[in-house]
Design an enzyme around this catalytic site. Structure first.
Site, PDB file in Angstrom:
ATOM      1  N   SER A 122      40.459  42.928  40.222  1.00 31.93           N
ATOM      2  CA  SER A 122      41.862  42.505  40.146  1.00 31.93           C
ATOM      3  C   SER A 122      42.800  43.698  40.339  1.00 31.93           C
ATOM      4  O   SER A 122      42.747  44.353  41.379  1.00 31.93           O
ATOM      5  CB  SER A 122      42.107  41.804  38.804  1.00 31.93           C
ATOM      6  OG  SER A 122      43.321  41.105  38.801  1.00 31.93           O
ATOM      7  N   ASP A 126      39.721  30.927  41.912  1.00 32.91           N
ATOM      8  CA  ASP A 126      40.320  31.998  41.108  1.00 32.91           C
ATOM      9  C   ASP A 126      41.690  31.505  40.665  1.00 32.91           C
ATOM     10  O   ASP A 126      42.558  31.223  41.480  1.00 32.91           O
ATOM     11  CB  ASP A 126      40.444  33.267  41.961  1.00 32.91           C
ATOM     12  CG  ASP A 126      40.925  34.479  41.175  1.00 32.91           C
ATOM     13  OD1 ASP A 126      41.708  34.308  40.218  1.00 32.91           O
ATOM     14  OD2 ASP A 126      40.535  35.601  41.538  1.00 32.91           O
ATOM     15  N   HIS A 147      38.060  34.113  38.149  1.00 30.96           N
ATOM     16  CA  HIS A 147      38.646  35.424  38.408  1.00 30.96           C
ATOM     17  C   HIS A 147      37.800  36.588  37.890  1.00 30.96           C
ATOM     18  O   HIS A 147      37.547  37.550  38.612  1.00 30.96           O
ATOM     19  CB  HIS A 147      40.047  35.498  37.794  1.00 30.96           C
ATOM     20  CG  HIS A 147      40.747  36.786  38.076  1.00 30.96           C
ATOM     21  ND1 HIS A 147      41.035  37.218  39.357  1.00 30.96           N
ATOM     22  CD2 HIS A 147      41.188  37.772  37.239  1.00 30.96           C
ATOM     23  CE1 HIS A 147      41.649  38.400  39.307  1.00 30.96           C
ATOM     24  NE2 HIS A 147      41.744  38.753  38.030  1.00 30.96           N
TER      25      HIS A 147
END
Length: 259
Positions: free
Chosen positions: A93, A194, A224
Site C-alpha cells: 500500500s 481490494d 488489501h
C-alpha cells in the site's frame, strides 16, 4: 509511547543480498512480518522498520508527515546498501509507494522493487476536502484489516488522523511525478478485490514507470492486506523468485548465510 506488542521493527543479518520492506499507512511491521521472516529464513538480510507515528496510538501519527515516513526508509536503505552488495525494496500500500520513491531517487543502489497493492492517490470526494477538513475534524474511521482470511487481523489504527491523510495525499501526488524515474525491474502484485486501494492505482503505476522488466500478478483470493491473507505464501515465493533471478546467489548453498 510504548510500541504496541507485535508492531516492533524487525531486522535480520543474513547474506550479501538485502531487502527493505515498508509497511502501510496507519499500519505497522506486523502486516509484513511473515514476509520478512520468510526472506530471512532463506538467507537474506532483511530490514522492516517502524515508520514514525505508527505502531503506538493515532495521536502520535497526527504530528508526523510523509517526510518523516520517507526519511526513515531512506535511512534504512542507506544502511542496507553499506552492508549488502545488492538491495531490493518492497512494500504494501503506502509502503509500496515509499518503495517506488526509493527506487526513483536511488537509481542503481536499488536492484529491484516488489510492491503489493501500491497506493497512487487518496480516493473519494473527501480527498479534495482534506486541506480544509483537517483543520475542522481530527480523524476519520480507520482502514486496517481489509483481509478475506478468517481469523487474520492487521495491527493498525482504528482512526485515521486527517493531518496525516493530507500529507499522504501530498506525497502520492509528488511520487506520481517521479514514477518515470523508476527504471529497475518491478514485481507488482495486486488483489482482485481490494476495498482500500483500487486496481486503477496499480494500473497508473505501471503506466508511469520506465522499467522494462515488469511482472504483474493478480491475487484472486485476497483483499488489501494480502501479506496476511490467503495469497500470502504466493507473495513470499514470487518475491523470493524475483530476487533470486536478479541476485543469483540467493538460495545457493554457501553464498547466503542463514542465521
Amino acid at each position: 509511547m510504548p510500541v504496541l506488542p507485535g508492531a516492533e521493527p524487525y531486522r535480520h543479518e543474513g547474506g550479501e543480498t538485502g531487502v527493505l520492506l515498508c509497511h502501510g499507512f496507519t499500519g505497522s511491521p506486523q502486516s509484513l512480518r511473515p514476509w520478512a521472516e520468510h526472506h530471512a529464513a532463506h538467507g537474506l538480510t532483511v530490514s522492516l522498520p517502524l515508520l514514525p507515528g505508527h505502531g503506538t496510538r493515532w495521536e502520535d501519527m497526527q504530528v508526523t508527515g510523509w517526510q518523516d515516513w520517507y526519511a526513515e526508509v531512506d535511512r534504512e536503505l542507506r544502511l542496507l546498501a553499506d552492508r549488502c552488495s545488492r538491495v531490493f525494496v518492497g512494500g504494501l500500500s503506502m509502503g509500496g509507494a515509499l518503495a517506488l520513491r526509493l527506487a526513483a531517487r536511488h537509481g542503481e543502489r536499488v536492484a529491484g522493487a516488489v510492491v503489493v497493492n501500491p497506493a497512487n492517490r487518496v480516493h473519494g470526494l473527501s480527498a479534495y476536502a482534506l486541506p480544509v477538513a483537517r483543520h475542522l475534524v481530527r480523524t476519520t474511521r480507520g482502514i486496517a484489516s481489509d483481509i478475506a482470511k478468517e481469523g487474520a487481523a492487521e495491527l493498525g489504527y482504528d482512526r485515521v488522523p486527517l493531518h496525516a491523510a493530507h500529507s499522504l495525499r501530498v506525497f502520492l501526488r509528488r511520487l506520481d511525478g517521479e514514477l518515470p524515474q523508476v527504471t529497475q525491474p518491478l514485481l507488482l502484485l495486486r488483489s482482485a478485490r481490494d476495498h482500500v486501494v483500487p486496481a486503477a492505482d496499480s494500473a497508473r503505476v505501471l503506466s508511469r514507470i520506465s522499467s522494462v522488466d515488469v511482472t504483474e500478478i493478480v491475487l484472486e483470493q485476497s483483499y488489501h492486506v494480502a501479506t496476511l491473507d490467503h495469497d500470502a505464501d504466493r507473495i513470499f515465493e514470487e518475491s523470493l523468485a524475483f530476487i533470486g533471478r536478479l541476485a543469483p546467489s540467493v538460495g545457493k548453498e554457501g553464498t547466503a548465510a542463514v542465521g
